[in-house]
Design a protein around this motif. Structure first.
Motif, PDB file in Angstrom:
ATOM      1  N   ARG A 142       3.360  11.143   2.424  1.00 52.09           N
ATOM      2  CA  ARG A 142       4.767  10.782   2.581  1.00 52.09           C
ATOM      3  C   ARG A 142       4.832   9.325   3.029  1.00 52.09           C
ATOM      4  O   ARG A 142       4.169   8.935   4.003  1.00 52.09           O
ATOM      5  CB  ARG A 142       5.422  11.696   3.624  1.00 52.09           C
ATOM      6  CG  ARG A 142       6.873  11.402   3.904  1.00 52.09           C
ATOM      7  CD  ARG A 142       7.474  12.524   4.737  1.00 52.09           C
ATOM      8  NE  ARG A 142       6.679  12.801   5.921  1.00 52.09           N
ATOM      9  CZ  ARG A 142       6.892  12.203   7.099  1.00 52.09           C
ATOM     10  NH1 ARG A 142       7.825  11.290   7.222  1.00 52.09           N
ATOM     11  NH2 ARG A 142       6.152  12.522   8.140  1.00 52.09           N
ATOM     12  N   LEU A 143       5.610   8.509   2.331  1.00 50.33           N
ATOM     13  CA  LEU A 143       5.666   7.083   2.643  1.00 50.33           C
ATOM     14  C   LEU A 143       6.675   6.828   3.756  1.00 50.33           C
ATOM     15  O   LEU A 143       7.764   7.402   3.782  1.00 50.33           O
ATOM     16  CB  LEU A 143       6.036   6.282   1.396  1.00 50.33           C
ATOM     17  CG  LEU A 143       5.084   6.451   0.204  1.00 50.33           C
ATOM     18  CD1 LEU A 143       5.448   5.465  -0.904  1.00 50.33           C
ATOM     19  CD2 LEU A 143       3.632   6.270   0.618  1.00 50.33           C
ATOM     20  N   LEU A 144       6.309   5.932   4.671  1.00 49.22           N
ATOM     21  CA  LEU A 144       7.130   5.637   5.842  1.00 49.22           C
ATOM     22  C   LEU A 144       7.744   4.242   5.805  1.00 49.22           C
ATOM     23  O   LEU A 144       8.712   3.978   6.507  1.00 49.22           O
ATOM     24  CB  LEU A 144       6.283   5.768   7.114  1.00 49.22           C
ATOM     25  CG  LEU A 144       5.517   7.081   7.290  1.00 49.22           C
ATOM     26  CD1 LEU A 144       4.683   7.035   8.553  1.00 49.22           C
ATOM     27  CD2 LEU A 144       6.474   8.261   7.319  1.00 49.22           C
ATOM     28  N   GLY A 145       7.148   3.332   5.041  1.00 48.45           N
ATOM     29  CA  GLY A 145       7.658   1.970   4.984  1.00 48.45           C
ATOM     30  C   GLY A 145       6.763   1.120   4.106  1.00 48.45           C
ATOM     31  O   GLY A 145       5.706   1.564   3.658  1.00 48.45           O
ATOM     32  N   ARG A 146       7.197  -0.105   3.878  1.00 51.58           N
ATOM     33  CA  ARG A 146       6.426  -1.030   3.051  1.00 51.58           C
ATOM     34  C   ARG A 146       5.705  -2.035   3.941  1.00 51.58           C
ATOM     35  O   ARG A 146       6.316  -2.717   4.766  1.00 51.58           O
ATOM     36  CB  ARG A 146       7.335  -1.759   2.072  1.00 51.58           C
ATOM     37  CG  ARG A 146       6.575  -2.608   1.054  1.00 51.58           C
ATOM     38  CD  ARG A 146       7.494  -3.527   0.289  1.00 51.58           C
ATOM     39  NE  ARG A 146       8.413  -2.790  -0.575  1.00 51.58           N
ATOM     40  CZ  ARG A 146       9.240  -3.393  -1.425  1.00 51.58           C
ATOM     41  NH1 ARG A 146       9.281  -4.719  -1.491  1.00 51.58           N
ATOM     42  NH2 ARG A 146      10.048  -2.667  -2.185  1.00 51.58           N
ATOM     43  N   LEU A 147       4.382  -2.122   3.766  1.00 54.10           N
ATOM     44  CA  LEU A 147       3.576  -3.037   4.570  1.00 54.10           C
ATOM     45  C   LEU A 147       3.495  -4.420   3.960  1.00 54.10           C
ATOM     46  O   LEU A 147       3.328  -5.414   4.677  1.00 54.10           O
ATOM     47  CB  LEU A 147       2.165  -2.472   4.755  1.00 54.10           C
ATOM     48  CG  LEU A 147       2.058  -1.186   5.573  1.00 54.10           C
ATOM     49  CD1 LEU A 147       0.637  -0.653   5.517  1.00 54.10           C
ATOM     50  CD2 LEU A 147       2.470  -1.439   7.017  1.00 54.10           C
ATOM     51  N   GLY A 148       3.552  -4.525   2.641  1.00 54.98           N
ATOM     52  CA  GLY A 148       3.449  -5.828   2.002  1.00 54.98           C
ATOM     53  C   GLY A 148       3.323  -5.692   0.509  1.00 54.98           C
ATOM     54  O   GLY A 148       3.309  -4.594  -0.053  1.00 54.98           O
ATOM     55  N   ALA A 149       3.224  -6.842  -0.161  1.00 56.81           N
ATOM     56  CA  ALA A 149       3.086  -6.866  -1.611  1.00 56.81           C
ATOM     57  C   ALA A 149       2.296  -8.096  -1.999  1.00 56.81           C
ATOM     58  O   ALA A 149       2.281  -9.104  -1.281  1.00 56.81           O
ATOM     59  CB  ALA A 149       4.455  -6.872  -2.291  1.00 56.81           C
ATOM     60  N   GLY A 150       1.624  -8.022  -3.125  1.00 58.52           N
ATOM     61  CA  GLY A 150       0.833  -9.140  -3.617  1.00 58.52           C
ATOM     62  C   GLY A 150       0.831  -9.156  -5.127  1.00 58.52           C
ATOM     63  O   GLY A 150       1.611  -8.450  -5.784  1.00 58.52           O
ATOM     64  N   GLY A 151      -0.058  -9.967  -5.678  1.00 57.55           N
ATOM     65  CA  GLY A 151      -0.103 -10.109  -7.114  1.00 57.55           C
ATOM     66  C   GLY A 151      -0.551  -8.863  -7.837  1.00 57.55           C
ATOM     67  O   GLY A 151      -0.238  -8.668  -9.016  1.00 57.55           O
ATOM     68  N   MET A 152      -1.292  -7.990  -7.137  1.00 56.28           N
ATOM     69  CA  MET A 152      -1.834  -6.799  -7.780  1.00 56.28           C
ATOM     70  C   MET A 152      -0.982  -5.557  -7.563  1.00 56.28           C
ATOM     71  O   MET A 152      -1.034  -4.620  -8.356  1.00 56.28           O
ATOM     72  CB  MET A 152      -3.250  -6.524  -7.256  1.00 56.28           C
ATOM     73  CG  MET A 152      -4.212  -7.680  -7.450  1.00 56.28           C
ATOM     74  SD  MET A 152      -4.613  -7.957  -9.177  1.00 56.28           S
ATOM     75  CE  MET A 152      -5.644  -6.541  -9.503  1.00 56.28           C
ATOM     76  N   GLY A 153      -0.206  -5.519  -6.485  1.00 56.26           N
ATOM     77  CA  GLY A 153       0.567  -4.320  -6.238  1.00 56.26           C
ATOM     78  C   GLY A 153       1.257  -4.360  -4.890  1.00 56.26           C
ATOM     79  O   GLY A 153       1.320  -5.396  -4.220  1.00 56.26           O
ATOM     80  N   ARG A 154       1.789  -3.211  -4.485  1.00 56.08           N
ATOM     81  CA  ARG A 154       2.465  -3.058  -3.200  1.00 56.08           C
ATOM     82  C   ARG A 154       1.642  -2.142  -2.297  1.00 56.08           C
ATOM     83  O   ARG A 154       0.932  -1.261  -2.774  1.00 56.08           O
ATOM     84  CB  ARG A 154       3.861  -2.471  -3.393  1.00 56.08           C
ATOM     85  CG  ARG A 154       4.842  -3.410  -4.079  1.00 56.08           C
ATOM     86  CD  ARG A 154       6.186  -2.743  -4.280  1.00 56.08           C
ATOM     87  NE  ARG A 154       7.153  -3.679  -4.841  1.00 56.08           N
ATOM     88  CZ  ARG A 154       8.380  -3.356  -5.211  1.00 56.08           C
ATOM     89  NH1 ARG A 154       8.795  -2.096  -5.073  1.00 56.08           N
ATOM     90  NH2 ARG A 154       9.192  -4.260  -5.710  1.00 56.08           N
ATOM     91  N   VAL A 155       1.796  -2.370  -0.990  1.00 59.57           N
ATOM     92  CA  VAL A 155       1.078  -1.562  -0.009  1.00 59.57           C
ATOM     93  C   VAL A 155       2.103  -0.884   0.895  1.00 59.57           C
ATOM     94  O   VAL A 155       3.002  -1.541   1.446  1.00 59.57           O
ATOM     95  CB  VAL A 155       0.107  -2.415   0.839  1.00 59.57           C
ATOM     96  CG1 VAL A 155      -0.679  -1.517   1.795  1.00 59.57           C
ATOM     97  CG2 VAL A 155      -0.846  -3.192  -0.070  1.00 59.57           C
ATOM     98  N   TYR A 156       1.964   0.438   1.034  1.00 59.96           N
ATOM     99  CA  TYR A 156       2.886   1.229   1.835  1.00 59.96           C
ATOM    100  C   TYR A 156       2.165   1.870   3.014  1.00 59.96           C
ATOM    101  O   TYR A 156       0.953   2.126   2.954  1.00 59.96           O
ATOM    102  CB  TYR A 156       3.517   2.346   0.991  1.00 59.96           C
ATOM    103  CG  TYR A 156       4.352   1.863  -0.163  1.00 59.96           C
ATOM    104  CD1 TYR A 156       5.677   1.498   0.019  1.00 59.96           C
ATOM    105  CD2 TYR A 156       3.813   1.785  -1.450  1.00 59.96           C
ATOM    106  CE1 TYR A 156       6.450   1.060  -1.046  1.00 59.96           C
ATOM    107  CE2 TYR A 156       4.577   1.344  -2.525  1.00 59.96           C
ATOM    108  CZ  TYR A 156       5.894   0.983  -2.313  1.00 59.96           C
ATOM    109  OH  TYR A 156       6.651   0.546  -3.365  1.00 59.96           O
TER     110      TYR A 156
END
Length: 517
Positions: free
Chosen positions: A16-30
């Motif tokens: 279950r996703l709680l929030g977005r940690l960041g994003a870059g050229g390759m994808g997003r991190v949750y």
């Protein structure tokens, strides 16, 4: 951490996703959480890459390679990489879940507080060097070591985001998809020139990262990629006067233009860490400066303060009068727990008060970090055995021993008395009679805090062990130190039920399964 947007998924795999940690050229991190309460970082590649079969195949190979690296646990139980916990390279949009590290990146730490002190840089370098030894021993190359891929955790650095290649067949700086693997200013000259990629590229990047940590500046300055790449290939590094002695000599050797002139990765840790102790000795008594330690604690509190439905926090626990530290906390080596209360109920705890008269929360890694920052020194708890007076029950108990059905290694998720997840535990039960320490336990909370205990046998029956638990003496921030009473009871299905009277840990319980023994 940012809240989830309307375009973000709510669930990926079993998380279950709680929030977005960041994003870059390759994808997003949750930020995600498993059903058992484990907090993870879930990286999801951008949809356009999912349509590229060559990219998908490379992603599949890299996930398998990182599993091998992070599965190589050191004999002392410590890893300097974030473990891969789950992945689905064949999903419509590929993803991978790793253990979440509740600490800032090296980039964030330096941008916020400037260059790191010498002992921190030494511990950082020793941990990264040991991680690279493990990577290279498998015939792999990281290829993307840079400050943003180094996280600073309470118990040491973590190397993440492997752009892994096999040393035997990695012969170009560009992949089949046309994307450069590496970061300008930290890529080795041979990566930039498209020459053969070997483990020496990681040594170059390692030296650049250490220079950044020690001086607060990259060794190849510049404000555009073309200029950075030119300087890496043709100009000497700019190290500054603050980098001196053996550390400067090590960095200079790592930044040699020729791969053959750089030291082998196996020699790096030996320059930075004490003989026989390695990086573990450098981090065990507190390696982070106060400002970074405070940030680690803030992030730990943020995780604990996430709402049950997964919405991100609007305030920290310390700002919420609806939270209080557990009253009458005795504690063991276990991390202290947060206990939510109705907002109308005033907090009552003998700790200090803030400007509105509210009590500060006193629990876990967050308080250890805040206290350490306030005193400008790392706090290390070194409890004794915590022996308590013998009770009538103990006196009446016969000289019993541990039944064989209890022996072995058991593991499971911990929950507080109100059902809130509170980390994981691994207990090793060994033979012994009344009065002997027959259980050694490791408690882990939020991938941030790890506490160690031992438990003395008070009495035993065929189905239940009654024990007294204390810290095993391992110096660890944020772990309580007095004795608690615990029980292990054989349950249906070959499982083991655990319960504790430790109010400081939220009167935890767990159902454990047998791993070995």
């Amino acid at each position: 951490m940012q809240p989830l947007g309307p375009e973000d998924p709510q669930v990926i795999g079993a998380y279950r996703l709680l929030g977005r940690l960041g994003a870059g050229g390759m994808g997003r991190v949750y930020l995600g959480r498993s059903a058992g309460g484990r907090t993870v970082a879930v990286k999801v590649v951008h949809p356009q890459f999912a349509l590229d079969e060559q990219f998908r195949e490379r992603f599949r190979r890299e996930v398998a390679a990182v599993r091998r690296v992070t599965g190589d646990i050191r004999p002392d139980g410590r890893q300097w990489t974030a473990p891969v916990l789950d992945a689905d390279p064949d999903a419509p949009v590929p993803w991978v879940a790793t253990g979440y590290v509740a600490g800032p990146s090296l980039t964030e730490a330096v941008q916020d507080g400037g260059a790191l002190p010498g002992p921190t840089v030494r511990a950082l370098g020793a941990g990264l060097a040991e991680a690279l030894v493990a990577v290279h021993a498998l015939g792999l190359v990281h290829r993307d070591i840079k400050p943003s891929n180094v996280l600073l955790a309470l118990d040491g650095p973590r190397l993440i985001d492997f752009g892994i290649a096999r040393a035997s067949d990695a012969t170009a700086a560009l992949t089949e998809t046309g994307m450069s693997i590496g970061s300008p200013g930290y890529m080795a000259p041979e990566q930039i020139l498209g020459a053969e990629v070997t483990g020496a590229v990681d040594v170059f990047s390692f030296g650049a990262v250490l220079a950044y940590a020690a001086t607060g500046r990259p060794p190849f300055p510049g404000d555009n990629s073309a200029g950075l790449l030119y300087r890496v290939v043709h100009e000497p590094p700019v190290l500054g006067p603050e980098l001196t002695g053996p550390l400067r000599a090590l960095v200079e050797s790592c930044l040699a233009k020729s791969p053959e002139a750089r030291p082998p990765v196996t020699a790096l840790a030996g320059v930075l860490a004490p003989a026989g102790g390695g990086a573990r000795e450098l981090v065990r008594t507190g390696w982070l400066p106060p400002a970074v330690l405070e940030e680690v604690g803030r992030r730990a509190v943020e995780l604990l303060d996430l709402e049950p439905d997964g919405s991100p926090p609007g305030r920290t626990v310390a700002d919420d009068p609806g939270y209080r530290a557990p009253s009458g906390a005795r504690g063991t080596a276990r991390p202290a727990a947060y206990v939510p209360q109705p907002p109308t109920q005033p907090a009552r705890h003998p700790g200090g008060r803030d400007r509105q008269g509210r009590n500060r929360i006193v629990a876990g890694a967050a308080v250890a970090a805040t206290l350490a920052a306030a005193t400008a020194a790392a706090l290390t708890l070194l409890p004794g055995d915590g022996d308590t007076p013998t009770t009538a029950k103990e006196t009446a108990a016969s000289d019993t021993s541990v039944p064989k059905d209890f022996l072995g290694t058991w593991a499971g998720d911990i929950r507080q008395s109100d059902g809130t997840p509170n980390g994981t535990m691994t207990a090793v039960v060994t033979p012994g009679t009344r009065g002997a320490y027959v259980v050694r336990t490791t408690y882990s909370a939020l991938n941030v805090l790890e506490c160690h205990s031992k438990a003395k046998l008070l009495s035993a029956t065929a189905t239940e062990l009654d024990l007294e638990e204390v810290s095993d003496g391992t110096p660890t921030l944020g772990c309580t130190g007095t004795a608690a009473r615990i029980t292990f009871t054989l349950a249906d299905g070959g499982r083991l039920a655990y319960a504790s009277d430790d109010a400081g840990g939220g009167k935890p319980t767990a159902t454990l399964t047998k791993n070995s023994g």
